[in-house]
Structures are given as C-alpha cells and as structure tokens.
Scaffold this active site. Sequence first.
Site, mmCIF file in Angstrom:
data_model
loop_
_atom_site.group_PDB
_atom_site.id
_atom_site.type_symbol
_atom_site.label_atom_id
_atom_site.label_comp_id
_atom_site.label_asym_id
_atom_site.label_seq_id
_atom_site.Cartn_x
_atom_site.Cartn_y
_atom_site.Cartn_z
ATOM 1 N N TRP A 33 0.858 -1.182 0.000
ATOM 2 C CA TRP A 33 0.000 0.000 0.000
ATOM 3 C C TRP A 33 0.895 1.234 0.000
ATOM 4 O O TRP A 33 1.846 1.312 0.782
ATOM 5 C CB TRP A 33 -0.927 0.064 1.222
ATOM 6 C CG TRP A 33 -1.595 1.410 1.272
ATOM 7 C CD1 TRP A 33 -2.607 1.843 0.471
ATOM 8 C CD2 TRP A 33 -1.232 2.533 2.105
ATOM 9 N NE1 TRP A 33 -2.902 3.164 0.755
ATOM 10 C CE2 TRP A 33 -2.080 3.609 1.748
ATOM 11 C CE3 TRP A 33 -0.276 2.728 3.109
ATOM 12 C CZ2 TRP A 33 -2.010 4.863 2.359
ATOM 13 C CZ3 TRP A 33 -0.199 3.983 3.715
ATOM 14 C CH2 TRP A 33 -1.068 5.028 3.344
ATOM 15 N N GLU A 69 -3.032 -3.006 -2.497
ATOM 16 C CA GLU A 69 -4.173 -2.372 -1.811
ATOM 17 C C GLU A 69 -4.481 -0.995 -2.387
ATOM 18 O O GLU A 69 -3.645 -0.094 -2.359
ATOM 19 C CB GLU A 69 -3.848 -2.246 -0.315
ATOM 20 C CG GLU A 69 -4.946 -1.567 0.497
ATOM 21 C CD GLU A 69 -4.603 -1.442 1.980
ATOM 22 O OE1 GLU A 69 -3.456 -1.769 2.376
ATOM 23 O OE2 GLU A 69 -5.475 -0.998 2.749
ATOM 24 N N LYS A 104 -6.860 2.605 -2.783
ATOM 25 C CA LYS A 104 -7.467 3.588 -1.891
ATOM 26 C C LYS A 104 -8.116 4.668 -2.751
ATOM 27 O O LYS A 104 -7.695 4.909 -3.885
ATOM 28 C CB LYS A 104 -6.383 4.170 -0.986
ATOM 29 C CG LYS A 104 -6.895 5.052 0.117
ATOM 30 C CD LYS A 104 -5.872 5.122 1.249
ATOM 31 C CE LYS A 104 -6.354 6.097 2.310
ATOM 32 N NZ LYS A 104 -5.662 5.931 3.581
ATOM 33 N N ASP A 145 -9.740 -2.941 1.427
ATOM 34 C CA ASP A 145 -9.820 -2.331 2.754
ATOM 35 C C ASP A 145 -11.197 -1.667 2.866
ATOM 36 O O ASP A 145 -11.584 -0.870 2.004
ATOM 37 C CB ASP A 145 -8.688 -1.300 2.911
ATOM 38 C CG ASP A 145 -8.655 -0.665 4.296
ATOM 39 O OD1 ASP A 145 -9.712 -0.184 4.757
ATOM 40 O OD2 ASP A 145 -7.584 -0.624 4.917
ATOM 41 N N HIS A 153 -11.605 2.138 2.200
ATOM 42 C CA HIS A 153 -10.941 2.750 1.052
ATOM 43 C C HIS A 153 -11.828 3.018 -0.148
ATOM 44 O O HIS A 153 -11.356 3.092 -1.281
ATOM 45 C CB HIS A 153 -9.748 1.887 0.630
ATOM 46 C CG HIS A 153 -8.608 1.973 1.599
ATOM 47 N ND1 HIS A 153 -7.343 1.535 1.323
ATOM 48 C CD2 HIS A 153 -8.549 2.511 2.850
ATOM 49 C CE1 HIS A 153 -6.558 1.761 2.361
ATOM 50 N NE2 HIS A 153 -7.274 2.344 3.297
ATOM 51 N N HIS A 207 -8.700 -6.049 4.409
ATOM 52 C CA HIS A 207 -8.337 -5.214 5.547
ATOM 53 C C HIS A 207 -9.654 -4.803 6.176
ATOM 54 O O HIS A 207 -10.292 -3.857 5.736
ATOM 55 C CB HIS A 207 -7.539 -3.979 5.110
ATOM 56 C CG HIS A 207 -6.072 -4.220 5.066
ATOM 57 N ND1 HIS A 207 -5.147 -3.228 4.911
ATOM 58 C CD2 HIS A 207 -5.364 -5.365 5.192
ATOM 59 C CE1 HIS A 207 -3.934 -3.761 4.933
ATOM 60 N NE2 HIS A 207 -4.046 -5.049 5.089
ATOM 61 N N ASP A 238 -11.952 7.327 5.937
ATOM 62 C CA ASP A 238 -11.103 6.177 6.253
ATOM 63 C C ASP A 238 -10.518 6.344 7.650
ATOM 64 O O ASP A 238 -9.326 6.514 7.827
ATOM 65 C CB ASP A 238 -9.990 6.091 5.193
ATOM 66 C CG ASP A 238 -9.071 4.906 5.416
ATOM 67 O OD1 ASP A 238 -9.560 3.867 5.878
ATOM 68 O OD2 ASP A 238 -7.872 5.016 5.111
ATOM 69 N N ASP A 279 -10.459 4.326 10.276
ATOM 70 C CA ASP A 279 -9.875 3.160 10.948
ATOM 71 C C ASP A 279 -10.361 2.973 12.377
ATOM 72 O O ASP A 279 -9.570 2.683 13.275
ATOM 73 C CB ASP A 279 -8.333 3.225 10.889
ATOM 74 C CG ASP A 279 -7.814 3.034 9.474
ATOM 75 O OD1 ASP A 279 -7.933 1.917 8.962
ATOM 76 O OD2 ASP A 279 -7.315 4.014 8.877
ATOM 77 N N ASP A 295 -7.458 -4.051 10.046
ATOM 78 C CA ASP A 295 -6.737 -2.785 9.875
ATOM 79 C C ASP A 295 -7.495 -1.653 10.550
ATOM 80 O O ASP A 295 -8.310 -0.979 9.926
ATOM 81 C CB ASP A 295 -6.526 -2.494 8.378
ATOM 82 C CG ASP A 295 -5.620 -1.282 8.158
ATOM 83 O OD1 ASP A 295 -5.057 -0.771 9.145
ATOM 84 O OD2 ASP A 295 -5.483 -0.842 6.998
HETATM 85 C C1 RNT Z 1 -3.771 2.899 4.771
HETATM 86 C C2 RNT Z 1 -3.926 1.448 4.500
HETATM 87 C C3 RNT Z 1 -2.855 0.562 5.043
HETATM 88 C C4 RNT Z 1 -2.430 0.897 6.451
HETATM 89 C C5 RNT Z 1 -1.601 -0.150 7.139
HETATM 90 C C6 RNT Z 1 -0.845 0.383 8.290
HETATM 91 O O1 RNT Z 1 -4.836 3.637 4.373
HETATM 92 O O2 RNT Z 1 -5.171 1.011 4.945
HETATM 93 O O3 RNT Z 1 -3.238 -0.758 4.930
HETATM 94 O O4 RNT Z 1 -3.512 1.183 7.269
HETATM 95 O O5 RNT Z 1 -0.820 -0.811 6.233
HETATM 96 ZN ZN ZN Z 2 -5.504 -1.115 4.854
#
Ligand code: RNT
Ligand code: ZN
Length: 420
Positions: free
Chosen positions: A187, A228, A230, A261, A264, A288, A296, A298, A328
């Site tokens: 990523w 990955e 985004k 993810d 994303h 993720h 995003d 998290d 994640d």
């Molecule tokens: C960031 C991505 C990525 C990170 C991690 C730490 O937007 O989601 O995967 O969160 O790799």
């Molecule tokens: Zn991620």
Amino acid sequence: MKDANIEKAYEIALQQYKSIGVDVESAVKALKEIPISLHCWQGDDVNGFENSGNLSDGGIMATGGYPGKARNADELRSDIEKTMTLLPGKFRLNLHAIYAETNGRKVERNELAPEHFEKWIHWAKGHKLGLDFNPSFFAHPKAASGFTLASGDNSIRKFWIEHGIACRKIGEAMGRALGTACVTNVWIPDGYKDVPVDRKAPRERLKDSLDKIFAQAIDSRYHLDAVECKLFGIGSESYVVGSHEFYMGYAVKNNKLLCLDAGHFHPTEVISDKISSALAFVDEILLHVSRPVRWDSDHVVILSEELIAIAQQIVRGGFVKRTHIGLDFFDASINRIAAWVIGTRCMIKALLFALLEPTKQLQQAEADGDFTYRLAMLEELKMMPFAAVWDYYCLKSGVPVGISWLEEVRRYEKTVLSKR
Ligand code: RNT
Ligand code: ZN
C-alpha cells in the site's frame, strides 16, 4: 455466567438451530479453522521502532492519547500475547517493515533483510503463528513529498522499489521459516491534495515500479503478493495513484492478490459486494477489515451489518480458503489491548453468525423465486440464540466468556501498561 448455564444455553441453541436446518457443531468446527491476521500496529498507533519521520507523512492518522502504548518490540509482543489469551481461534500476525529490530543500528528501509525480523519469526514459531508482512511506504523523509513508488524523482522511486524488493525477501523468509505463505501487501500513499492535471504519468510510473518489485517470482507456498487500493487520504483527497481500477487491473493481469480495505471506498460503497466480483477474476484476496466513520478513520471494528455482510459473502461464496482476513484499525483513544480484543472478537462473531445460517435452503429459495422465505428467514436468523453458541465457543476455547475479558485487560493495564 456459570459454566453449567453456558452449557445449558448452548444445548437449547443447538436444538433451535437444528430446527431450521443448521448444524451448529460443524459451523463451530469450520470457524476454528479460519485464521485471522492480527495487525501489529494497533499496539503502538502505527509508530514502529524507527523513530524517524511521522505518521502524517503517509496519509494515515491515529488519534487519541491513551496511555500505555508499546514502545518497543518486546512490549508489543507482550501486548499481542495478552490479546491472544482473550481470543478464541487461530491467528496470524501482520507486521510492517517499520517494526524491524535492528539492535539500535540505523538500517535504511531499502537495506532491511530477514535478519531484522529474526526475533519476530522466532517468537511467531513459538506461538504457532503465521506471519504476514507489509513494506512501509510512509513516515519517512523520502515519502514527505507524498510520492513513493509513483514519484517523478527517479532516485526516490528507486529507493522505494528497493524497499519493496527487500520486503518480499523478508516475507519469503517468514513463509519458509513458518511453513505458511506470508502475504506481503503493498500500500502506498501516493496522491495529490488538489486536482492534478496529469492523472496518467504517476500511474504509469507506479505500474513500472510494481513490475520491478515483482520481477522475481517467489514460490507461492511461502509468499504471496497483495496490492491495496485507496480512494482518498489525508493530503491525497483529490487523486490517489493506486485507485481501485488501477489495482484491480494490475492484480488480474499479474495474478496478484487484491486487497480490499473496508475504509478505502466512497462512504456508501461496501467491500462485502466486491468480494464475489474480485474473486471472479483473481485467485485470492486479502481483506483489511476496518470501520470507516465518514472517512477512512480506521475505527475499531464492531459487529455492524457490513461486518456481517463481509463474513456472509466469504462463507456463502465458499471463499474461506481464497480470502485472507486481515484487520486494519488503530484507535489510540481507548485501551489498545481492548481495541484489539473488541475488533477481533467482532470479526470472529461475524464469521460465526454467517456460519450459523441455512445457506443451502436460502439459496434454493432464491433460485426458486421464493423471496418471501428469503426475507423471513434472514430476519429470523437475527433473533436466533447466536450468543449462546459464541459463549460456549469461548468457554471451550479457554478464553473469557462475555465481557469478563475486560477484567483481564484492566489487570494488565494496572500491572503493565500504566508503568510505561
Ligand atoms: C492505509 C492502509 C494501510 C495501512 C496499514 C498500516 O490507508 O489502509 O493498509 O492502514 O498498512
Ligand atoms: Zn488497509
């Protein structure tokens, strides 16, 4: 709750599920075999042990100042060990390159090697954990411009390509040492805050960088590559080089794993609907699992409708073996062990919920056009004694039942975390 009561409730639940055509025992057996890849970065807010750069370089951000975060690898390992005692099931650990142990020596990211992860590998072996890995393309002076693998500066791009190559070797070493394929996920944060003129050139550069990183084939028994995408990030609101279309295309064409993810995509877009599409074109995917709140963000994963939908798609599609489930999220505003436990338990609960369904009957009803049964049963399932099965599963796995895990976390906080 008394053990006898947990068992009694379970016996009743077993009968109730049987009456709608669900075999609880085989559901639980299947659940036990699904590994969840715990992300190491919940333990220290994605800091790592390099002490260089800062997280915001990378377009990701942990907020909150809860005390007690892990300051070194030993503390992080101890926190992960504690966390795992509170979770039923099978786990892997997902590491980032910034968690290298270099004995106080400064080792540039393009010079990282398996030896810098020896302690992690040794520890993982002792705990029967598989490892997954990630190059870290952020929190570094060479990422300060917001561009890494897509950089227009050839020396910067070269540095990050070398980092990518070094990380695949580390991932391979982990896979060989532990006898289970390490998924190494790429990523990058690359993108623009404001509307770019040229959307094409950075993508061409990224494609070329990836080709160089992946040039050497690695035995898939030991190592798998994932990419990955985004949609936007902090400082890359208007344009992200590695978009969904970009990586979907790249993964399909180059036989890579696609990483989805949950945070994303557009806020109303869900990854549960993408699993069966992606798996129509790639062999395997990496998830993720995260919880975006308006962006995003998290947040710690909760047992939301979308989390259950993700689990349902994995189970109903027969995709368990082709889906690598990674977590994640990183919340620094609450106890970090609790964050891990809550989020991971929710992932496991969602899988259990998905497994406790008369999938065949539902699919048959759908095929027959009996949408009345479909809707009625899907709603009934929400009221089934799923919690009794979960409690019993925790009991039999030797981990705390119900919220009693929190007492353990509080004790650990008092004796360990508060001393940091
Ligand atoms: C960031 C991505 C990525 C990170 C991690 C730490 O937007 O989601 O995967 O969160 O790799
Ligand atoms: Zn991620």
